[in-house]
Motif scaffolding. Sequence first.
Motif, short mmCIF file in Angstrom:
data_model
loop_
_atom_site.label_atom_id
_atom_site.label_comp_id
_atom_site.label_asym_id
_atom_site.label_seq_id
_atom_site.Cartn_x
_atom_site.Cartn_y
_atom_site.Cartn_z
N ILE A 263 0.78 -1.47 0.24
CA ILE A 263 0.13 0.22 -0.22
C ILE A 263 0.81 0.92 -0.20
CG2 ILE A 263 -1.69 1.64 1.56
CD1 ILE A 263 -3.00 -2.09 2.45
N GLU A 264 0.72 1.70 -1.02
CA GLU A 264 1.61 3.53 -1.57
C GLU A 264 0.82 3.88 -0.07
OE1 GLU A 264 2.72 5.41 -4.84
OE2 GLU A 264 0.29 5.08 -4.71
N LEU A 265 2.25 4.96 0.88
CA LEU A 265 1.80 5.33 1.74
C LEU A 265 2.19 7.15 1.39
CD1 LEU A 265 1.63 6.24 4.64
CD2 LEU A 265 3.93 5.64 5.14
N ILE A 266 1.17 7.87 1.84
CA ILE A 266 1.13 9.17 1.19
C ILE A 266 1.38 10.66 2.28
CG2 ILE A 266 0.16 11.31 -0.64
CD1 ILE A 266 -0.91 8.24 -2.43
N ASP B 30 6.32 7.27 0.82
CA ASP B 30 5.65 7.33 -0.84
C ASP B 30 6.08 8.69 -1.56
OD1 ASP B 30 6.35 4.46 -0.99
OD2 ASP B 30 4.71 4.88 0.07
N LYS B 31 5.02 8.95 -1.31
CA LYS B 31 4.92 10.43 -1.67
C LYS B 31 4.27 11.57 -0.90
CE LYS B 31 3.52 8.64 -5.71
NZ LYS B 31 1.86 8.67 -7.34
N SER C 24 -10.37 3.26 -4.29
CA SER C 24 -9.61 2.04 -3.52
C SER C 24 -8.23 2.79 -2.22
CB SER C 24 -8.15 1.34 -4.51
OG SER C 24 -7.64 1.96 -5.20
N ASP C 25 -8.55 4.42 -2.14
CA ASP C 25 -7.50 5.14 -1.80
C ASP C 25 -8.70 5.04 -0.19
OD1 ASP C 25 -6.72 5.56 -3.59
OD2 ASP C 25 -6.97 7.39 -4.49
N LYS D 253 -5.48 0.89 -1.68
CA LYS D 253 -4.13 0.70 -2.58
C LYS D 253 -3.43 2.17 -2.20
CE LYS D 253 -6.01 -1.96 -6.46
NZ LYS D 253 -5.46 -2.35 -7.87
N ARG D 254 -4.34 2.95 -1.42
CA ARG D 254 -2.62 4.04 -0.95
C ARG D 254 -3.93 4.84 0.29
NH1 ARG D 254 -2.95 8.26 -6.23
NH2 ARG D 254 -5.32 7.85 -5.64
N PHE E 225 -3.43 8.32 2.61
CA PHE E 225 -3.35 10.09 2.28
C PHE E 225 -3.47 10.40 3.63
CE2 PHE E 225 -3.89 9.54 -1.99
CZ PHE E 225 -3.43 9.96 -2.97
#
Length: 234
Positions: A70-73, A97-98, A154-155, A182-183, A185
């Motif tokens: 999972i992207e961590l933003i 990640d971002k 999926s956020d 998937k992400r 925020f």
Amino acid sequence: MHRFFIDEKFNNNQINPSKKILHQLTKVLRIQKDEDFVVIQNNKEYLCNLINEKIILKKELQEKIINKKIELILVQSFPKNKKLSIILQKATEIGVDKIYLWKTIYSNNLFSDIIKKNERFKKILKEASEQSNRIKIPELFYLKSIEEIKFVKSDLLLFFYEKANPITNNIKNYLYDLKKFKRIFIFIGPEGGFSKEEINLFELKKEKLVSLGENILRTETAAIVALALVKYFL
């Protein structure tokens, strides 16, 4: 062992480093002849040494397995300058990640002033990535409006708000089932927090207003704590 993200590509197993990189290697870090260090390019690591002011490739290191995750933003509202440097450094070390830097109503800085420091911010991200053994530098973006981010189903959007109920809006309530996302925020406000208009917008969107407990944290503390907690659950 020292690690460096270097843009110059290998040519015949060597790199002619720029004067800036050569100065860092020889004068700042005092890299000696035949002393090993790691060069990172395109998510790959290369064992190298320095001979006659040239970076010589010894071997490509075993590729690290990067699990699909999972992207961590982090979406951080503009804080004061010194605080932003800390946030960028620590967020990188934790594993974000971002990073989106966002101009909110109570932000202390002008958008144009933040953009001017882009190269400095990228240097902070690069050095923190080298120090924390990362093979990828976090991506950095700038926002004038939250609408610039294209969200999908999926956020998971978590808005950390000092007035959110610490019991009903506890972060644990939103991280029990992460497989469907998937992400993630993480939204952090500036000094003074989010405005009423911004909170109303979040509530209309039915996003998650999250509490970090009864204590009101400084913006840089809130960012670090929120990222660390989510990273723990991940």
